[in-house]
Design a protein around this motif. Structure first.
Motif, PDB file in Angstrom:
ATOM      1  N   PHE A   7     -10.858-134.906-105.889  1.00 52.08           N
ATOM      2  CA  PHE A   7     -10.835-134.336-107.185  1.00 52.08           C
ATOM      3  C   PHE A   7     -12.617-134.273-108.101  1.00 52.08           C
ATOM      4  O   PHE A   7     -13.670-135.110-107.179  1.00 52.08           O
ATOM      5  CB  PHE A   7     -10.027-135.526-108.370  1.00 52.08           C
ATOM      6  N   THR A   8     -12.554-133.605-108.977  1.00 50.32           N
ATOM      7  CA  THR A   8     -13.465-134.075-110.064  1.00 50.32           C
ATOM      8  C   THR A   8     -13.333-133.486-111.612  1.00 50.32           C
ATOM      9  O   THR A   8     -12.580-133.551-111.438  1.00 50.32           O
ATOM     10  CB  THR A   8     -14.100-133.124-109.481  1.00 50.32           C
ATOM     11  N   VAL A   9     -14.146-134.642-111.376  1.00 49.12           N
ATOM     12  CA  VAL A   9     -13.886-135.442-113.162  1.00 49.12           C
ATOM     13  C   VAL A   9     -15.049-134.256-114.142  1.00 49.12           C
ATOM     14  O   VAL A   9     -15.641-133.821-113.822  1.00 49.12           O
ATOM     15  CB  VAL A   9     -14.914-136.462-113.631  1.00 49.12           C
ATOM     16  N   LYS A  10     -13.827-133.190-114.784  1.00 48.77           N
ATOM     17  CA  LYS A  10     -14.444-132.310-116.137  1.00 48.77           C
ATOM     18  C   LYS A  10     -15.241-132.413-117.094  1.00 48.77           C
ATOM     19  O   LYS A  10     -15.790-131.927-117.473  1.00 48.77           O
ATOM     20  CB  LYS A  10     -13.294-131.290-116.195  1.00 48.77           C
ATOM     21  N   MET A  34     -10.301-138.673-120.172  1.00 47.85           N
ATOM     22  CA  MET A  34     -11.116-138.232-119.649  1.00 47.85           C
ATOM     23  C   MET A  34     -10.730-137.028-118.477  1.00 47.85           C
ATOM     24  O   MET A  34      -9.113-136.902-118.791  1.00 47.85           O
ATOM     25  CB  MET A  34     -10.962-138.887-117.761  1.00 47.85           C
ATOM     26  N   GLU A  35     -11.113-135.631-117.898  1.00 44.29           N
ATOM     27  CA  GLU A  35     -10.297-134.356-117.190  1.00 44.29           C
ATOM     28  C   GLU A  35     -10.232-134.419-115.560  1.00 44.29           C
ATOM     29  O   GLU A  35     -11.879-134.611-115.965  1.00 44.29           O
ATOM     30  CB  GLU A  35     -10.613-133.320-118.235  1.00 44.29           C
ATOM     31  N   LYS A  36      -9.156-134.671-115.455  1.00 42.08           N
ATOM     32  CA  LYS A  36      -9.393-134.510-113.448  1.00 42.08           C
ATOM     33  C   LYS A  36      -8.848-133.082-113.396  1.00 42.08           C
ATOM     34  O   LYS A  36      -7.964-132.809-113.433  1.00 42.08           O
ATOM     35  CB  LYS A  36      -9.548-135.816-113.247  1.00 42.08           C
ATOM     36  N   HIS A  37      -9.944-132.705-112.202  1.00 41.27           N
ATOM     37  CA  HIS A  37      -8.627-131.044-111.568  1.00 41.27           C
ATOM     38  C   HIS A  37      -8.958-132.073-110.034  1.00 41.27           C
ATOM     39  O   HIS A  37      -9.789-132.132-108.999  1.00 41.27           O
ATOM     40  CB  HIS A  37      -9.806-130.093-111.353  1.00 41.27           C
ATOM     41  N   PHE A  38      -7.883-131.501-109.411  1.00 37.51           N
ATOM     42  CA  PHE A  38      -7.062-131.802-108.109  1.00 37.51           C
ATOM     43  C   PHE A  38      -7.048-130.531-107.690  1.00 37.51           C
ATOM     44  O   PHE A  38      -7.153-130.154-107.439  1.00 37.51           O
ATOM     45  CB  PHE A  38      -6.010-132.478-108.445  1.00 37.51           C
ATOM     46  N   GLU A  39      -7.169-130.592-105.996  1.00 33.89           N
ATOM     47  CA  GLU A  39      -7.751-129.533-104.878  1.00 33.89           C
ATOM     48  C   GLU A  39      -7.144-130.407-103.094  1.00 33.89           C
ATOM     49  O   GLU A  39      -7.591-131.707-102.893  1.00 33.89           O
ATOM     50  CB  GLU A  39      -8.526-128.964-104.882  1.00 33.89           C
ATOM     51  N   GLY A 114       6.397-144.398-106.263  1.00 34.67           N
ATOM     52  CA  GLY A 114       5.700-145.261-105.253  1.00 34.67           C
ATOM     53  C   GLY A 114       4.131-145.150-105.801  1.00 34.67           C
ATOM     54  O   GLY A 114       3.844-146.002-106.470  1.00 34.67           O
ATOM     55  N   ALA A 115       3.156-145.188-104.767  1.00 31.33           N
ATOM     56  CA  ALA A 115       2.129-146.231-105.334  1.00 31.33           C
ATOM     57  C   ALA A 115       0.488-144.864-104.705  1.00 31.33           C
ATOM     58  O   ALA A 115       1.266-143.796-104.679  1.00 31.33           O
ATOM     59  CB  ALA A 115       2.390-147.341-104.300  1.00 31.33           C
ATOM     60  N   GLY A 116      -0.297-145.118-104.278  1.00 29.61           N
ATOM     61  CA  GLY A 116      -1.354-144.791-103.500  1.00 29.61           C
ATOM     62  C   GLY A 116      -2.980-145.095-103.576  1.00 29.61           C
ATOM     63  O   GLY A 116      -2.776-146.505-103.578  1.00 29.61           O
ATOM     64  N   GLY A 117      -3.722-144.369-104.000  1.00 26.41           N
ATOM     65  CA  GLY A 117      -5.208-145.293-103.619  1.00 26.41           C
ATOM     66  C   GLY A 117      -6.089-144.272-104.531  1.00 26.41           C
ATOM     67  O   GLY A 117      -6.022-142.694-104.515  1.00 26.41           O
ATOM     68  N   MET A 118      -7.316-144.240-104.534  1.00 23.82           N
ATOM     69  CA  MET A 118      -8.833-144.182-104.870  1.00 23.82           C
ATOM     70  C   MET A 118      -9.830-144.503-103.454  1.00 23.82           C
ATOM     71  O   MET A 118      -9.456-145.348-103.533  1.00 23.82           O
ATOM     72  CB  MET A 118      -8.922-143.832-105.872  1.00 23.82           C
ATOM     73  N   ALA A 119     -10.989-143.464-103.133  1.00 28.95           N
ATOM     74  CA  ALA A 119     -11.525-143.916-102.347  1.00 28.95           C
ATOM     75  C   ALA A 119     -13.072-143.300-103.322  1.00 28.95           C
ATOM     76  O   ALA A 119     -12.588-141.936-103.537  1.00 28.95           O
ATOM     77  CB  ALA A 119     -11.654-144.084-101.017  1.00 28.95           C
ATOM     78  N   VAL A 120     -14.488-143.351-102.675  1.00 29.90           N
ATOM     79  CA  VAL A 120     -15.209-142.635-102.991  1.00 29.90           C
ATOM     80  C   VAL A 120     -15.957-142.575-101.824  1.00 29.90           C
ATOM     81  O   VAL A 120     -16.548-143.373-101.756  1.00 29.90           O
ATOM     82  CB  VAL A 120     -16.059-143.213-104.226  1.00 29.90           C
ATOM     83  N   ASP A 121     -16.375-141.541-101.663  1.00 28.41           N
ATOM     84  CA  ASP A 121     -16.981-141.765-100.164  1.00 28.41           C
ATOM     85  C   ASP A 121     -18.351-141.728-100.394  1.00 28.41           C
ATOM     86  O   ASP A 121     -18.803-141.256-101.388  1.00 28.41           O
ATOM     87  CB  ASP A 121     -17.479-140.302 -99.369  1.00 28.41           C
ATOM     88  N   ASP A 123     -21.143-139.583 -99.790  1.00 29.34           N
ATOM     89  CA  ASP A 123     -21.597-138.552 -99.976  1.00 29.34           C
ATOM     90  C   ASP A 123     -21.450-138.303-102.009  1.00 29.34           C
ATOM     91  O   ASP A 123     -21.124-137.423-101.712  1.00 29.34           O
ATOM     92  CB  ASP A 123     -21.390-137.150 -99.746  1.00 29.34           C
ATOM     93  N   GLY A 124     -20.213-139.223-102.745  1.00 24.97           N
ATOM     94  CA  GLY A 124     -19.849-139.033-103.852  1.00 24.97           C
ATOM     95  C   GLY A 124     -18.297-138.083-104.439  1.00 24.97           C
ATOM     96  O   GLY A 124     -18.287-138.016-105.016  1.00 24.97           O
ATOM     97  N   THR A 125     -17.720-138.039-102.660  1.00 22.32           N
ATOM     98  CA  THR A 125     -16.572-137.040-103.088  1.00 22.32           C
ATOM     99  C   THR A 125     -15.650-137.754-102.765  1.00 22.32           C
ATOM    100  O   THR A 125     -15.626-138.954-102.672  1.00 22.32           O
ATOM    101  CB  THR A 125     -16.100-136.797-102.230  1.00 22.32           C
ATOM    102  N   HIS A 126     -14.683-137.842-104.294  1.00 16.93           N
ATOM    103  CA  HIS A 126     -13.900-138.586-104.887  1.00 16.93           C
ATOM    104  C   HIS A 126     -12.322-138.008-103.975  1.00 16.93           C
ATOM    105  O   HIS A 126     -11.752-136.844-104.165  1.00 16.93           O
ATOM    106  CB  HIS A 126     -13.870-138.546-105.978  1.00 16.93           C
TER     107      HIS A 126
END
Length: 135
Positions: A7-10, A34-39, A114-121, A123-126
């Motif tokens: 995702f990216t923060v728009k 915030m607005e985010k876009h997911f791919e 359910g659940a989930g999670g987030m990580a930042v690589d 290189d900055g990829t979310h």
């Protein structure tokens, strides 16, 4: 089932909303939208209410975010809410929490939980993932 995406923060827009009554602490509390876009397997966008006690100069703090996602998970269309939080000492993520809000799903995502999670690589990829079930 697991759906993964990047995702990216728009947009990130701080608000004037402040806690009342004012309580002086070592880190200021702020609220933003915030607005985010997911791919990926999760594709779409979200609107987020973001609250944090955070020091931008050191990168230390904690956030809590409530997101309203609209799009698809592995081709199933709909919308739902999820909440997440984490703490950072500047270069890490600890005390993470992530859950899909019960009874928030619509259309083909009605009954999602359910659940989930987030990580930042490095290189900055979310990255985000949803570990979910549909009733």
């Amino acid at each position: 089932m697991r759906a993964t995406a990047t995702f990216t923060v728009k947009s990130f827009v701080p608000t004037e909303l402040k806690p009342e009554p004012a309580v002086p602490t070592g880190l200021p509390v702020g609220v933003a939208t915030m607005e985010k876009h997911f791919e990926g397997e999760a594709a779409g966008h979200s609107a987020t209410l973001f609250t944090a006690a955070f020091d931008q100069s050191t990168g230390v703090g904690t956030y809590v975010a409530m997101e309203s996602f609209e799009g698809s998970l592995q081709g199933r269309e709909g919308a739902f809410n999820f909440v997440h939080s984490a703490t950072t000492s500047g270069s890490d993520r600890t005390a993470e929490f992530f859950t899909i809000v019960p009874s928030s799903g619509t259309r083909e995502l009605a009954g999602i939980s359910g659940a989930g999670g987030m990580a930042v690589d490095a290189d900055g990829t979310h990255r985000i993932w949803f570990d979910y079930q549909l009733d």
